[in-house]
Design an enzyme around this catalytic site. Structure first.
Site, PDB file in Angstrom:
ATOM      1  N   CYS A   2       5.908 -13.960 -10.773  1.00 28.86           N
ATOM      2  CA  CYS A   2       5.120 -14.462 -11.893  1.00 28.86           C
ATOM      3  C   CYS A   2       5.441 -15.912 -12.248  1.00 28.86           C
ATOM      4  CB  CYS A   2       5.316 -13.623 -13.147  1.00 28.86           C
ATOM      5  SG  CYS A   2       4.738 -11.946 -12.988  1.00 28.86           S
ATOM      6  N   ARG A  27       6.777 -18.710  -5.663  1.00 29.00           N
ATOM      7  CA  ARG A  27       7.526 -17.630  -6.311  1.00 29.00           C
ATOM      8  C   ARG A  27       7.027 -16.251  -5.876  1.00 29.00           C
ATOM      9  NH1 ARG A  27      10.155 -19.474 -10.984  1.00 29.00           N
ATOM     10  NH2 ARG A  27       9.952 -17.495 -12.047  1.00 29.00           N
ATOM     11  N   TRP A  75       2.805 -11.214 -10.220  1.00 30.42           N
ATOM     12  CA  TRP A  75       3.383 -10.363  -9.178  1.00 30.42           C
ATOM     13  C   TRP A  75       3.418  -8.971  -9.780  1.00 30.42           C
ATOM     14  CZ3 TRP A  75       7.771  -7.313  -8.355  1.00 30.42           C
ATOM     15  CH2 TRP A  75       8.107  -7.066  -7.011  1.00 30.42           C
ATOM     16  N   ASN A 101       5.880 -13.287 -17.975  1.00 26.53           N
ATOM     17  CA  ASN A 101       6.688 -13.026 -16.782  1.00 26.53           C
ATOM     18  C   ASN A 101       7.830 -12.119 -17.216  1.00 26.53           C
ATOM     19  OD1 ASN A 101       8.409 -13.096 -14.600  1.00 26.53           O
ATOM     20  ND2 ASN A 101       9.014 -15.233 -14.865  1.00 26.53           N
ATOM     21  N   GLY A 102       8.011 -10.984 -16.543  1.00 25.45           N
ATOM     22  CA  GLY A 102       9.097 -10.078 -16.910  1.00 25.45           C
ATOM     23  C   GLY A 102       8.584  -8.662 -17.053  1.00 25.45           C
ATOM     24  N   GLU A 487      21.305 -11.381   8.519  1.00 27.47           N
ATOM     25  CA  GLU A 487      20.401 -12.408   8.000  1.00 27.47           C
ATOM     26  C   GLU A 487      19.246 -12.658   8.979  1.00 27.47           C
ATOM     27  OE1 GLU A 487      19.836 -13.650   5.268  1.00 27.47           O
ATOM     28  OE2 GLU A 487      18.826 -15.536   5.604  1.00 27.47           O
ATOM     29  N   LYS A 491      15.323 -12.154   8.055  1.00 28.48           N
ATOM     30  CA  LYS A 491      14.308 -13.212   8.195  1.00 28.48           C
ATOM     31  C   LYS A 491      13.095 -12.682   8.929  1.00 28.48           C
ATOM     32  CE  LYS A 491      15.295 -15.325   5.851  1.00 28.48           C
ATOM     33  NZ  LYS A 491      16.311 -15.281   4.931  1.00 28.48           N
ATOM     34  N   GLU A 494      11.094 -10.119   6.813  1.00 26.31           N
ATOM     35  CA  GLU A 494      10.457 -10.739   5.647  1.00 26.31           C
ATOM     36  C   GLU A 494       9.128 -11.409   6.011  1.00 26.31           C
ATOM     37  OE1 GLU A 494      13.692 -12.372   2.439  1.00 26.31           O
ATOM     38  OE2 GLU A 494      13.705 -13.358   4.370  1.00 26.31           O
ATOM     39  N   HIS A 510      27.139   3.998  17.656  1.00 20.75           N
ATOM     40  CA  HIS A 510      27.147   5.085  16.672  1.00 20.75           C
ATOM     41  C   HIS A 510      25.763   5.308  16.066  1.00 20.75           C
ATOM     42  CE1 HIS A 510      31.459   5.330  16.957  1.00 20.75           C
ATOM     43  NE2 HIS A 510      31.550   4.021  16.779  1.00 20.75           N
ATOM     44  N   LYS A 609      10.064 -15.161  -4.603  1.00 23.36           N
ATOM     45  CA  LYS A 609      11.180 -16.086  -4.416  1.00 23.36           C
ATOM     46  C   LYS A 609      12.219 -15.897  -5.497  1.00 23.36           C
ATOM     47  CE  LYS A 609      13.109 -19.598  -2.435  1.00 23.36           C
ATOM     48  NZ  LYS A 609      13.723 -19.219  -1.162  1.00 23.36           N
TER      49      LYS A 609
HETATM   50  C1  G6P Z   1      14.480 -12.621  -3.185  1.00 20.07           C
HETATM   51  C2  G6P Z   1      14.218 -13.760  -2.219  1.00 20.07           C
HETATM   52  C3  G6P Z   1      15.373 -13.870  -1.237  1.00 20.07           C
HETATM   53  C4  G6P Z   1      16.679 -14.039  -1.985  1.00 20.07           C
HETATM   54  C5  G6P Z   1      16.902 -12.929  -3.013  1.00 20.07           C
HETATM   55  C6  G6P Z   1      18.056 -13.259  -3.945  1.00 20.07           C
HETATM   56  O1  G6P Z   1      14.440 -11.401  -2.518  1.00 20.07           O
HETATM   57  O2  G6P Z   1      13.008 -13.552  -1.530  1.00 20.07           O
HETATM   58  O3  G6P Z   1      15.167 -14.974  -0.386  1.00 20.07           O
HETATM   59  O4  G6P Z   1      17.737 -14.039  -1.073  1.00 20.07           O
HETATM   60  O5  G6P Z   1      15.741 -12.782  -3.835  1.00 20.07           O
HETATM   61  O6  G6P Z   1      17.696 -14.384  -4.701  1.00 20.07           O
HETATM   62  P1  G6P Z   1      18.674 -15.449  -5.305  1.00 20.07           P
HETATM   63  O7  G6P Z   1      17.778 -16.489  -5.909  1.00 20.07           O
HETATM   64  O8  G6P Z   1      19.497 -14.731  -6.332  1.00 20.07           O
HETATM   65  O9  G6P Z   1      19.516 -15.985  -4.210  1.00 20.07           O
END
Ligand code: G6P
Length: 614
Positions: A2, A27, A75, A101-102, A487, A491, A494, A510, A609
Site C-alpha cells: 500500500c 512497494r 495491496w 495503509n495497514g 537466497e 530470488k 520471487e 536426506h 517491498k
Molecule cells: C519482503 C521483500 C523482501 C524482503 C522482506 C524483508 O518480503 O519483498 O525483499 O527481504 O520483505 O524486508 P525488510 O525490508 O525488513 O528487509
C-alpha cells in the site's frame, strides 16, 4: 505494500498524485485510486483494479481538476483486489474520503456496531470501517474532523497510515500514523504526503517523518500542526531528505532489479566508505565505538529479520561466531515475536531490515526492548521506523532499493555484518592481527571483484535461456554459502515463479535427492574452500541421477568445470567473503530467467517491498 500520496497546494493535484503513485509502485500493489476535490467543489473518486497506468486510462476522460487530493495503491488484505475494494473509500454521507495503509484488527466488531446503527458498507475492506466510524462520530457528536479522527482512532486496534479529505473543507488534509510509515513534505505554499519520501523529493527536500500516534493537520497557508490522539501538541523537526531523483529512476536499465544488481560495486564502496580503512588498517563503526562496553560484554546475539534480510542474518551468525566467539541465534521476526523468548539485558538483538518498516521485525524489536535487550539495527531506508526504534545501529548506505526482489540490500547487509564482526573481534581480541589485516584488504577489494563478475552478464544470460523450461530448481551450498543457496532459490521463486529450494549440500541425501532427475536443474556453489571436496561428492551424486548442474566455481577450478553442464567463475576471495560474490550470479540467473519467461521482474505478483502488515 500500500502506497499513500497526498497533495494540497497551488498545482493541479492529479498529475502530482499519479506521478507519486508511480514512484511507490515498487512497494507492490494490485489496485489504485485517487480522490480529488475538484474546481467546482465536487469530491471525485476514481479507482481501478490493476496498475496506476490503468487508473490513468480510466480517469482520462473524467474531471481531474482541483488542487487537493489523495491517492493510493492497494495491496489486498481484506477483500479481493477489485475497484470496489480499492481506496479511497467514501463515508456514508459522501463527504469524507480516506486512504489507508495497514490493518484494522478490530474492524469486524466496529463494522457490526456501525451496521447495527444502520450504516451500509460497500466494500469488504477494513478501511471502510474507519471512514464510516469517523463520519459517524462527526455527525452524531457534531465534532470537527480532527476531533472525530482522534475519537475514532482511540477506538481502533491495528496498524495504519491514513489520509482524509473532507468535501466541505477543501483547504485541509488530515493524516495519521500508527506502525505504518508516513512522511509530510513541505514546499512553498504546498504540502505533500507520502508513504516514503520518493513521491515528494521532486518538489521539496523538507519533510516531517511522523511518529506513531501522530496526527498531522495540513491546512492551506498554515504551518503543519502535529498533535496526538488527545490533542497534545507534538514537536517535530523539519528534516532535509538526502535522496535524489537519479537514485529512484532506472538510469537506462530495463528494470530496477538489473540496475540494482549492477550498482552493487558502487553500493559496497559507499557502505564501506570511512568504515573500512585500508591505510589506517582498521574497521570503524561508530555504533561500536559508542556502545563498546554493551556490545563487548554481550552474552549472546539474537538476529531477527524476515526474507532476504534473514538470509543475511545467517551469514552474520557465522561471521560473529567465528571472529567474536559470541553465540548467535537467528530468528524469523514473525516467529520470535510470538515465541515468548528468553531474553535479558545481557543480550544484544540485531534487527536487519532493508525497508526499516517490516511490521514483524518492528514488533519483535519492541518485545526484545521490553525484556531489556539492547537493540542494534541494520537498515537501509534512512529515517524509517526501525532505526528510530533501536538503541543504535549502522545504515547500509546502498541507496533506495526499488525492485521488489532484494539484491544490493543483501550484499550491503552482509558487508555491514562483516564490518561489525571485524570491529568487535578486534575489540575483544578474538581475531589474529594477520587475519584482521587480510580481511580488511580483501573487503576493500570486493567491489572491483564484483565488477569482474558482472562482466559475465552475457554468459549468465545464455545459461538462463537454457534453463527456463524447468519447473523446479534445487540450490546447494555449504558453510558461508548455504545462506547464499537459500537466497538464490528465493530470488528465482520471487520473480520467475519457478519453485526452488535452497539446501545445505550435505542434507541433499536426506530428502531432496528423491526429487532429482533430468528435469530438475541443480545450482551448486562449489568454490575452492575447506568444504570443496565434500561438495564435489554431492555433484557426483547429482550427475549420477542425470540432473543438470549449474556450478558457481573458483576461477582456476578444473574438476567442477568438467563435471558441470554450465558454470560461472568467481574471482578468488577469502571464504567468509564469498557470499558477497557468489550471490551476484544467482541474482542474475533469476533475473534473466524471469525476463525470458516474460514476468514482471520489478513488481512480482503478490509480493510487496515493504511489508507493513504482519
Ligand atoms: C519482503 C521483500 C523482501 C524482503 C522482506 C524483508 O518480503 O519483498 O525483499 O527481504 O520483505 O524486508 P525488510 O525490508 O525488513 O528487509
Amino acid at each position: 505494500m500500500c502506497g499513500i500520496v497526498g497533495y494540497l497546494g497551488k498545482r493541479n493535484a492529479y498529475p502530482v498524485l499519479i506521478k507519486g503513485l508511480k514512484r511507490l509502485e515498487y512497494r507492490g500493489y494490485d489496485s489504485a485510486g485517487v480522490a480529488l476535490l475538484t474546481e467546482n467543489g465536487d469530491l471525485r473518486v476514481y479507482k481501478t483494479k490493476g496498475k496506476v497506468s490503468d487508473l490513468e486510462s480510466f480517469a482520462s476522460d473524467k474531471d481531474t481538476t482541483g488542487c487537493v487530493g489523495i491517492a493510493h495503491t492497494r495491496w489486498a488484505t481484506h477483500g479481493e483486489p477489485n475497484s470496489t475494494n480499492a481506496h479511497p473509500h467514501i463515508s456514508y454521507t459522501g463527504n469524507l474520503a480516506i486512504i489507508h495503509n495497514g490493518i484494522i484488527e478490530n474492524y469486524a466488531v466496529l463494522k457490526k456496531q456501525l451496521q447495527e446503527k444502520g450504516i451500509e458498507f460497500k466494500s469488504n475492506t477494513d478501511t471502510e470501517v474507519l471512514v464510516q466510524l469517523i463520519e459517524y462520530v462527526r455527525t452524531r457528536k457534531n465534532f470537527d474532523l480532527l476531533t472525530s479522527v482522534q475519537v475514532a482512532l482511540r477506538a481502533v486496534i491495528g496498524a495504519y497510515a491514513i489520509a482524509i479529505l473532507d468535501k466541505d473543507d477543501p483547504d485541509q488534509i488530515i493524516a495519521a500514523r500508527k506502525s505504518s510509515p508516513l512522511v509530510v513534505g513541505i514546499g512553498e505554499e504546498e504540502f505533500f504526503l507520502g508513504s516514503d519520501a520518493s513521491p515528494i523529493i521532486e518538489y521539496t527536500d523538507k519533510v516531517i517523518y511522523l511518529d506513531d500516534k501522530d496526527i498531522a493537520v495540513i491546512r492551506r497557508n498554515k504551518e503543519v500542526e502535529v498533535v496526538d490522539f488527545h490533542n497534545a501538541k507534538m514537536n517535530h523537526d523539519i528534516t532535509k531528505v538526502e535522496l535524489n531523483l537519479a537514485q529512484i529512476e532506472k538510469g537506462g536499465f530495463p528494470h530496477f532489479m538489473l540496475k540494482e544488481i549492477f550498482e552493487q560495486p558502487d553500493c559496497l564502496r559507499d557502505c564501506m566508505r570511512g568504515r573500512v580503512n585500508v591505510d589506517a588498517n582498521n574497521v570503524v563503526l561508530s555504533a561500536i565505538i559508542d556502545n563498546k562496553e554493551r556490545l563487548m560484554n554481550a552474552r549472546r546475539f539474537i538476529i531477527i529479520a524476515c526474507g532476504t534480510s534473514w538470509h543475511a542474518g545467517l551469514i552474520g551468525k557465522q561471521l560473529i561466531e567465528n571472529y567474536c566467539q559470541i553465540p548467535v541465534e537467528v530468528e524469523y521476526a514473525s516467529e520470535f515475536r510470538y515465541s515468548n523468548p528468553v531474553i535479558n539485558e545481557k543480550d544484544v538483538v540485531i534487527a536487519i531490515s532493508q525497508s526499516g518498516e517490516t511490521a514483524d521485525t518492528l514488533a519483535a524489536i519492541e518485545l526484545a526492548k521490553k525484556r531489556g535487550a539492547f537493540i542494534y539495527g541494520i537498515c537501509n531506508a534512512i529515517g524509517s521506523s526501525i532505526p528510530r526504534a533501536t538503541h543504535t545501529g549502522s545504515y547500509i548506505h546502498v541507496g533506495p532499493e526499488i525492485g521488489v526482489a532484494s539484491t544490493k540490500a543483501f550484499t550491503g547487509q552482509v558487508t555491514v555484518l562483516t564490518m561489525l564482526a571485524l570491529a568487535l573481534a578486534k575489540e575483544r581480541n578474538t581475531i589474529s592481527n594477520e587475519e584482521y589485516l587480510s580481511l580488511i584488504a580483501e573487503l576493500d577489494a570486493i567491489p572491483n571483484k564484483m565488477v569482474e563478475l558482472l562482466e559475465q552478464g552475457e554468459k549468465i544470460k545464455e545459461i538462463s535461456r537454457i534453463f527456463t523450461y524447468a519447473r523446479n530448481f534445487l540450490y546447494l551450498g555449504r558453510g558461508y554459502n548455504y545462506p547464499v543457496a537459500l537466497e538464490g532459490a528465493l530470488k528465482l521463486k520471487e520473480i520467475s515463479y519457478i519453485h526452488a529450494e535452497g539446501y545445505p549440500a550435505a542434507e541433499m541425501k536426506h530428502g531432496p535427492i528423491a526429487l532429482i532427475d533430468e528435469e530438475m536443474p541443480v545450482v551448486v556453489i562449489a568454490t575452492k574452500n575447506v568444504l570443496y571436496e565434500k561438495v564435489l561428492s554431492n555433484i557426483q551424486e547429482i550427475k549420477a541421477r542425470h540432473a543438470r548442474v549449474i556450478a558457481i566455481v573458483s576461477k582456476d577450478d578444473v574438476t567442477v568445470k568438467n563435471m558441470a553442464d554450465a558454470y560461472i567463475e568467481l574471482p578468488h576471495t577469502m571464504e567468509c567473503l564469498e557470499p558477497l560474490l557468489a550471490t551476484i550470479p544467482l541474482q542474475m540467473l533469476a533475473y534473466y530467467i524471469a525476463v525470458c519467461k516474460g514476468k514482471d521482474v520489478d513488481q512480482p505478483r503478490n509480493l510487496a517491498k515493504s511489508v507493513t502488515v504482519e
